[in-house]
Design a protein around this motif. Structure first.
Motif, short mmCIF file in Angstrom:
data_model
loop_
_atom_site.label_atom_id
_atom_site.label_comp_id
_atom_site.label_asym_id
_atom_site.label_seq_id
_atom_site.Cartn_x
_atom_site.Cartn_y
_atom_site.Cartn_z
N MET A 1 0.85 -1.19 0.00
CA MET A 1 0.00 0.00 0.00
C MET A 1 0.89 1.24 0.00
O MET A 1 1.88 1.30 0.71
N THR A 2 0.53 2.24 -0.79
CA THR A 2 1.31 3.46 -0.87
C THR A 2 1.15 4.29 0.39
O THR A 2 0.04 4.45 0.89
N ASP A 3 2.27 4.80 0.90
CA ASP A 3 2.22 5.70 2.06
C ASP A 3 1.50 6.97 1.66
O ASP A 3 1.84 7.62 0.67
N ALA A 4 0.49 7.37 2.47
CA ALA A 4 -0.29 8.57 2.15
C ALA A 4 0.57 9.81 2.08
O ALA A 4 0.28 10.75 1.35
N ALA A 5 1.68 9.82 2.84
CA ALA A 5 2.53 11.00 2.87
C ALA A 5 3.23 11.22 1.55
O ALA A 5 3.62 12.33 1.20
N THR A 6 3.42 10.12 0.80
CA THR A 6 4.15 10.23 -0.47
C THR A 6 3.31 9.81 -1.65
O THR A 6 3.82 9.70 -2.76
N ASP A 7 2.05 9.53 -1.45
CA ASP A 7 1.18 9.08 -2.52
C ASP A 7 1.00 10.19 -3.55
O ASP A 7 0.38 11.21 -3.27
N PRO A 8 1.52 10.01 -4.78
CA PRO A 8 1.45 11.08 -5.77
C PRO A 8 0.05 11.29 -6.34
O PRO A 8 -0.19 12.25 -7.06
N THR A 9 -0.89 10.36 -6.03
CA THR A 9 -2.23 10.52 -6.58
C THR A 9 -3.10 11.43 -5.73
O THR A 9 -4.19 11.81 -6.16
N LEU A 10 -2.65 11.77 -4.52
CA LEU A 10 -3.44 12.65 -3.65
C LEU A 10 -3.34 14.09 -4.14
O LEU A 10 -2.24 14.61 -4.34
N LEU A 11 -4.49 14.72 -4.33
CA LEU A 11 -4.49 16.11 -4.77
C LEU A 11 -4.03 17.04 -3.66
O LEU A 11 -3.26 17.97 -3.89
N ARG A 12 -4.51 16.78 -2.43
CA ARG A 12 -4.12 17.62 -1.30
C ARG A 12 -3.99 16.76 -0.05
O ARG A 12 -4.97 16.49 0.64
N PRO A 13 -2.78 16.29 0.27
CA PRO A 13 -2.59 15.52 1.49
C PRO A 13 -2.91 16.36 2.72
O PRO A 13 -2.76 17.59 2.71
N HIS A 14 -3.34 15.71 3.78
CA HIS A 14 -3.52 16.41 5.05
C HIS A 14 -2.16 16.89 5.55
O HIS A 14 -1.11 16.37 5.17
N ALA A 15 -2.17 17.87 6.42
CA ALA A 15 -0.92 18.44 6.94
C ALA A 15 -0.04 17.37 7.55
O ALA A 15 1.17 17.34 7.32
N GLU A 16 -0.64 16.46 8.33
CA GLU A 16 0.15 15.41 8.99
C GLU A 16 0.71 14.41 8.00
O GLU A 16 1.65 13.67 8.33
N GLY A 88 -10.63 36.49 11.55
CA GLY A 88 -9.98 37.35 10.57
C GLY A 88 -10.78 37.44 9.30
O GLY A 88 -11.76 36.71 9.11
N VAL A 89 -10.36 38.34 8.42
CA VAL A 89 -11.02 38.46 7.12
C VAL A 89 -10.71 37.22 6.29
O VAL A 89 -9.78 36.47 6.60
N PRO A 90 -11.47 36.96 5.23
CA PRO A 90 -11.18 35.81 4.38
C PRO A 90 -9.76 35.86 3.84
O PRO A 90 -9.24 36.93 3.49
N GLY A 91 -9.12 34.70 3.82
CA GLY A 91 -7.79 34.62 3.23
C GLY A 91 -6.66 34.93 4.17
O GLY A 91 -5.53 35.14 3.72
N THR A 92 -6.90 34.94 5.48
CA THR A 92 -5.81 35.22 6.43
C THR A 92 -5.25 33.94 7.04
O THR A 92 -4.62 33.97 8.09
N ALA A 93 -5.47 32.81 6.41
CA ALA A 93 -4.87 31.52 6.78
C ALA A 93 -5.46 30.93 8.05
O ALA A 93 -4.81 30.13 8.73
N LYS A 94 -6.71 31.26 8.37
CA LYS A 94 -7.34 30.71 9.58
C LYS A 94 -7.44 29.18 9.50
O LYS A 94 -7.06 28.47 10.42
N THR A 95 -8.00 28.69 8.40
CA THR A 95 -8.14 27.24 8.23
C THR A 95 -6.79 26.56 8.17
O THR A 95 -6.58 25.49 8.75
N TRP A 96 -5.86 27.19 7.46
CA TRP A 96 -4.50 26.65 7.31
C TRP A 96 -3.84 26.51 8.69
O TRP A 96 -3.26 25.46 9.00
N SER A 109 -5.51 16.07 11.70
CA SER A 109 -6.30 17.30 11.53
C SER A 109 -7.70 17.01 11.03
O SER A 109 -8.41 17.92 10.61
N THR A 110 -8.12 15.75 11.07
CA THR A 110 -9.35 15.34 10.39
C THR A 110 -10.58 15.29 11.29
O THR A 110 -11.66 14.96 10.81
N ARG A 111 -10.45 15.62 12.57
CA ARG A 111 -11.65 15.69 13.43
C ARG A 111 -12.28 17.06 13.20
O ARG A 111 -12.06 18.01 13.96
#
Length: 366
Positions: A1-16, A88-96, A109-111
């Motif tokens: 099984m491919t490691d999720a951290a290095t899986d090239p098919t993932l469009l946006r891996p989770h931060a962890e 903050g206003v939109p785009g100030t990296a709150k979600t990030w 970060s998935t809860r």
């Protein structure tokens, strides 16, 4: 099984997943006290967010560019019994920032509860497997825990996005959770008590005042940290450049080393219109109705990269970003179009080095 951290098919891996090697290096070298259930010490969490070089030579990339003290306050809050509200206003990296805080502290970060006008109390407290409920009646096996209930049991961080988008009566379901650290399940006559390490990070857009404002009782349960827009043009250029490189890699867009000039141009346009004055302070400007956030600048440049890669010659040019800027600036088709036209004629046209940009914008504006 491919490691999720290095899986090239993932469009946006989770931060962890994406930064697993950095988190592992920090955990290995971190010898400072850690609050109960935390994967890293508060010092290491801040280092993960702001970047640095570790004693073994591992380079930790910055995830947030801004005042260090804000991140220290945010992390210190999560080490107490107060929940954290990133405002903050939109785009100030709150979600990030929320995602990376949760990844560094709890390892995931998935809860996550995504706040919308349709978010129900089940998303905050718990729901039911209705097939089992009808067949067996209320039971622990029929209970479907919310991400918050799961975080309480695990002693981990739960995230709530766009808290003020959630209806007021659903928001109030958080009061007992945040004050008593318990979640009653009346149907079963039991309660779930939070284990040490549990806390909540919520985000809210301060442009949403009047949508579903927080009650004073709920607001008291949060320590609020306001995330500002980037303080300087250089900071904003650095943020946009870094995120565009990451997105371009994920989308498999060709590397475009010539993008620096256009990135700076987009940032300059956004900052001038946002602040209502040109960089040199000589010309006052009208501001459009939109936010013109750093996140929108990233989107404009990424879209331009796609245009230049697939429909151009592989070099990011003014024509590739003109339509994206127009779409970001002109939210109100009447008032904002006037603001944009005045900016083109009073500012862009008067800059000889921006002649190509002026022509591209005039062509797309009509």
């Amino acid at each position: 099984m491919t490691d999720a951290a290095t899986d090239p098919t993932l469009l946006r891996p989770h931060a962890e997943q994406q930064y697993a090697h950095e988190l592992a290096a920090l955990a290995r070298l971190d010898d400072r006290p850690r609050p109960p259930s935390w994967q890293l010490s508060p010092w290491a969490v801040v280092t993960y967010l702001l970047g640095g070089e570790l004693s073994d030579g591992t380079v930790v990339t910055p995830k947030y560019v801004g005042p260090r003290r804000l991140m220290e306050v945010a992390v210190a809050t999560l080490a107490t019994d107060r929940a954290l509200l990133l405002l903050g206003v939109p785009g100030t990296a709150k979600t990030w920032v929320s995602e990376h805080l949760s990844a560094a502290i709890s390892g995931t970060s998935t809860r996550l509860v995504q706040g919308t006008a349709g978010t129900s109390e089940d998303a905050v407290r718990y729901g039911w497997n209705y097939a089992r409920l009808l067949a067996e009646g209320p039971s622990a096996d029929a209970l479907v825990p919310s991400p918050i209930m799961t975080a309480m049991r695990d002693g981990a961080i739960a995230r709530i996005e766009e808290l003020t988008r959630i209806p007021a009566d659903v928001q109030d379901a958080l009061i007992t959770i945040l004050s008593e650290k318990t979640l009653p399940v009346a149907e079963l006559g039991i309660e779930v008590q939070a284990n040490k390490g549990f806390n909540v990070i919520a985000t809210a857009n301060d442009r949403d005042r009047g949508v579903n404002e927080l009650s004073s009782a709920l607001r008291r349960r949060f320590n609020t940290v306001v995330l500002p827009l980037p303080a300087s043009e250089e900071d904003e250029v650095a943020i946009v450049t870094r995120r565009v490189e990451q997105l371009g890699s994920a989308l498999e867009l060709p590397a475009l080393p010539t993008a620096a000039d256009e990135i700076r141009r987009v940032v300059t346009v956004f900052r001038e219109l946002r602040q209502g004055v040109t960089t040199d302070g000589r010309t006052k400007l009208k501001s459009p109705s939109g936010t013109l956030s750093t996140a929108e600048a990233i989107s404009v440049v990424t879209g331009g990269l796609a245009l230049s890669a697939h429909f151009g010659d592989g070099i990011l040019r003014s024509a590739d970003i003109a339509a994206g800027i127009l779409g970001s600036v002109v939210k109100d088709p009447v008032a904002d179009r006037v603001v944009w036209s005045e900016y083109l004629e009073a500012v862009v046209r008067e800059r000889p080095e921006w002649a190509d940009f002026y022509r591209a914008c005039r062509e797309i504006t009509g």
